[in-house]
Design a protein around this motif. Structure first.
Motif, short mmCIF file in Angstrom:
data_model
loop_
_atom_site.label_atom_id
_atom_site.label_comp_id
_atom_site.label_asym_id
_atom_site.label_seq_id
_atom_site.Cartn_x
_atom_site.Cartn_y
_atom_site.Cartn_z
N GLN A 139 46.59 -11.07 -77.22
CA GLN A 139 46.71 -9.91 -78.11
C GLN A 139 46.28 -8.64 -77.39
OE1 GLN A 139 45.17 -11.22 -82.36
NE2 GLN A 139 43.98 -12.30 -80.80
N ASN A 140 46.81 -7.51 -77.87
CA ASN A 140 46.45 -6.21 -77.32
C ASN A 140 46.77 -5.15 -78.36
OD1 ASN A 140 47.56 -4.14 -74.52
ND2 ASN A 140 45.51 -4.43 -75.29
N LEU A 141 45.77 -4.37 -78.75
CA LEU A 141 45.99 -3.28 -79.71
C LEU A 141 46.64 -2.11 -78.98
CD1 LEU A 141 42.74 -3.18 -81.89
CD2 LEU A 141 45.08 -3.19 -82.77
N GLU A 142 47.86 -1.81 -79.36
CA GLU A 142 48.62 -0.76 -78.67
C GLU A 142 49.53 -0.05 -79.66
OE1 GLU A 142 48.57 0.53 -75.76
OE2 GLU A 142 47.37 -0.85 -74.56
N GLY A 143 50.09 1.06 -79.19
CA GLY A 143 51.05 1.81 -79.99
C GLY A 143 52.47 1.40 -79.68
N PRO A 144 53.45 2.10 -80.27
CA PRO A 144 54.86 1.74 -80.11
C PRO A 144 55.36 1.77 -78.67
CG PRO A 144 54.56 3.25 -81.93
CD PRO A 144 53.26 3.22 -81.19
N TRP A 145 54.65 2.51 -77.80
CA TRP A 145 55.06 2.60 -76.40
C TRP A 145 54.97 1.26 -75.69
CZ3 TRP A 145 50.84 5.08 -78.57
CH2 TRP A 145 49.60 4.47 -78.33
N MET A 146 54.36 0.27 -76.33
CA MET A 146 54.18 -1.02 -75.67
C MET A 146 55.50 -1.67 -75.32
SD MET A 146 51.65 -2.57 -74.48
CE MET A 146 51.34 -4.11 -73.62
N THR A 147 56.54 -1.37 -76.08
CA THR A 147 57.86 -1.91 -75.75
C THR A 147 58.27 -1.50 -74.34
OG1 THR A 147 58.56 -1.88 -78.06
CG2 THR A 147 60.29 -1.97 -76.40
N LEU A 148 58.16 -0.22 -74.05
CA LEU A 148 58.53 0.28 -72.72
C LEU A 148 57.60 -0.27 -71.66
CD1 LEU A 148 60.30 2.16 -71.02
CD2 LEU A 148 58.72 4.03 -71.56
#
Length: 440
Positions: free
Chosen positions: A287-296
């Motif tokens: 798991q990793n708390l991240e924002g939408p940029w995680m896709t890129l």
């Protein structure tokens, strides 16, 4: 709203209502009519160059270059950006770098920035331009999400081009969850059971970095949402309630538990945010708390997007509110005349739904109707990143509290994780720092 004394409550207007109500609007093409009225249309054959600073990673810098190439091709324009970046530096370093450039007479023509207390100093000192003319000329109040526009508005004037609304969700590796025989947790107690099962299966439950403070902050502030609840959490963010309170102590105790139990990657106190992303992308943490940029980020790290998904981190009885924020580009006061007009043309092109759907594959667009509508895994993750906003949110803590106070509790997070500061001491020291700042 004034930001020398900007109402801290205005930082908390991040929520599902304004976002969910966004309508799909037609493309406004920025035709020559407005320019003709003012006699200021930039020469299409002229070349204009600009300096740009950001905190983007290499993949995002490449993406910006693609945006610019697309604009130049579509408009037969000749703009060039000299892009410099402090990738991953966060709110503890990046704003100070921009300030030093301005103070030394090397102010960038434009720079990416967050909002709230991280943007107001540049407005207060007159280092950036109000962009009211662009908003009026291109009707950006219709093009852009109203919450995003609120975030970049100071003293009644918009001072930035908001390019994203970001919500922090828990990204997870579906294969690792399956290996441990666990599913997405519905409550916080379930979440702890998931972590225990992952660890028992030989899997590191989560990757969160302590260096620079803001990465693991996302975990701590979620704990605070769980222990304090929305009403008290909001009061804590506007410094309208004491941090020396049992809810804050309990939140720091949760962070200590995650560290002591081995639910964070080994050596997390010495891990930087990029390392944490790489650990997660490589399947070495679940798991990793991240924002939408995680896709890129996952794509640029060579990960198989089909192995990943996201969920709203849970509270006591289901998904809790999530941290969120906006990002913007601010324009230096030295950009004037035809150079300013040409730059306005670019940003107007950039934020339109057509470009957003084409280039924004991460769900963080601030453009109404700007999400991609395809069926690719990237598009689906983008839609899910947007959908989690329905749970409501609060502005991310470093933007709400400001650099000085955020730095204080960043150090307290590390102390609690290292065992050199108790959760009770951390709550006391945080309130002491608030009291000291109030006396200045």
């Amino acid at each position: 709203m004034s930001t020398t004394s900007i109402s801290r409550r205005n930082f908390l207007r991040y929520g599902a209502g304004a976002i969910a109500g966004a309508a799909v609007l037609p493309v406004l093409n920025g035709s020559g009519a407005a320019w003709a009225q003012e006699g200021r249309r930039p020469d299409a054959a002229a070349s204009y160059s600009y300096t740009m600073w950001s905190y983007d990673n290499p993949a995002q810098v490449t993406q910006m270059k693609q945006y610019l190439a697309g604009f130049n091709s579509a408009r037969r324009a000749h703009l060039s950006f000299g892009i410099s970046t402090l990738a991953g530096s966060g709110a503890t370093v990046y704003p100070s770098k921009i300030q030093s450039l301005i103070s030394s007479g090397k102010a960038p023509d434009m720079f990416r920035n967050w909002v709230g207390s991280l943007a107001s100093p540049f407005v207060n000192e007159g280092a950036v331009l109000p962009l009211t003319e662009w908003y009026d000329k291109y009707k950006w109040h219709k093009v852009l999400n109203s919450t995003a526009v609120d975030y970049v508005t100071f003293n009644g004037k918009p001072y930035g081009v908001p390019t994203s609304l970001d919500t922090i969700a828990m990204w997870y590796n579906k294969k690792l969850f399956a290996k441990a025989g666990v599913s997405v947790p519905k409550t916080y107690d379930d979440w702890e059971k998931v972590n225990a099962a992952l660890l028992k299966a030989g899997i590191t439950p989560a990757a969160e970095a302590a260096i620079d403070g803001w990465d693991v902050m996302r975990l701590f502030e979620h704990f605070l949402e769980v222990t304090a609840g929305p009403k008290l959490h909001d009061r804590l963010l506007v410094l309208d309630a004491s941090w020396n309170t049992p809810a804050v102590v309990e939140a720091f105790a949760m962070l200590k538990k995650w560290s002591d139990m081995g639910w964070l990657e080994k050596g997390w106190l010495g891990t930087n945010p990029t390392d944490a992303q790489n650990i997660f992308s490589a399947g070495k943490a679940a798991q990793n708390l991240e924002g939408p940029w995680m896709t890129l980020t996952l794509q640029s790290n060579g990960a198989n997007l089909a192995d990943f998904d996201l969920f709203a981190a849970p509270g006591d009885r289901g998904p809790a509110r999530l941290a969120g924020f906006a990002q913007q580009y601010m324009i230096g006061k030295q950009v004037t005349g035809a150079r300013l007009d040409a730059l306005g043309e670019f940003w107007n092109w950039f934020i339109q739904p057509a470009q957003s759907k084409k280039y924004f594959y991460d769900g963080s667009t601030a453009t109404n109707g700007g999400l991609p509508t395809g069926n690719s895994v990237a598009d689906q993750l983008g839609q899910k990143s947007w959908d989690v906003q329905k749970y409501g949110g609060y502005i991310i803590q470093d933007e709400a509290l400001g650099t000085a106070l955020a730095n204080t509790y960043f150090s307290l997070q590390q102390g609690v994780g290292a065992g050199t500061v108790t959760p009770k001491e951390a709550a006391q020291r945080m309130q002491a720092a608030i009291n000291k700042q109030a006396k200045k």
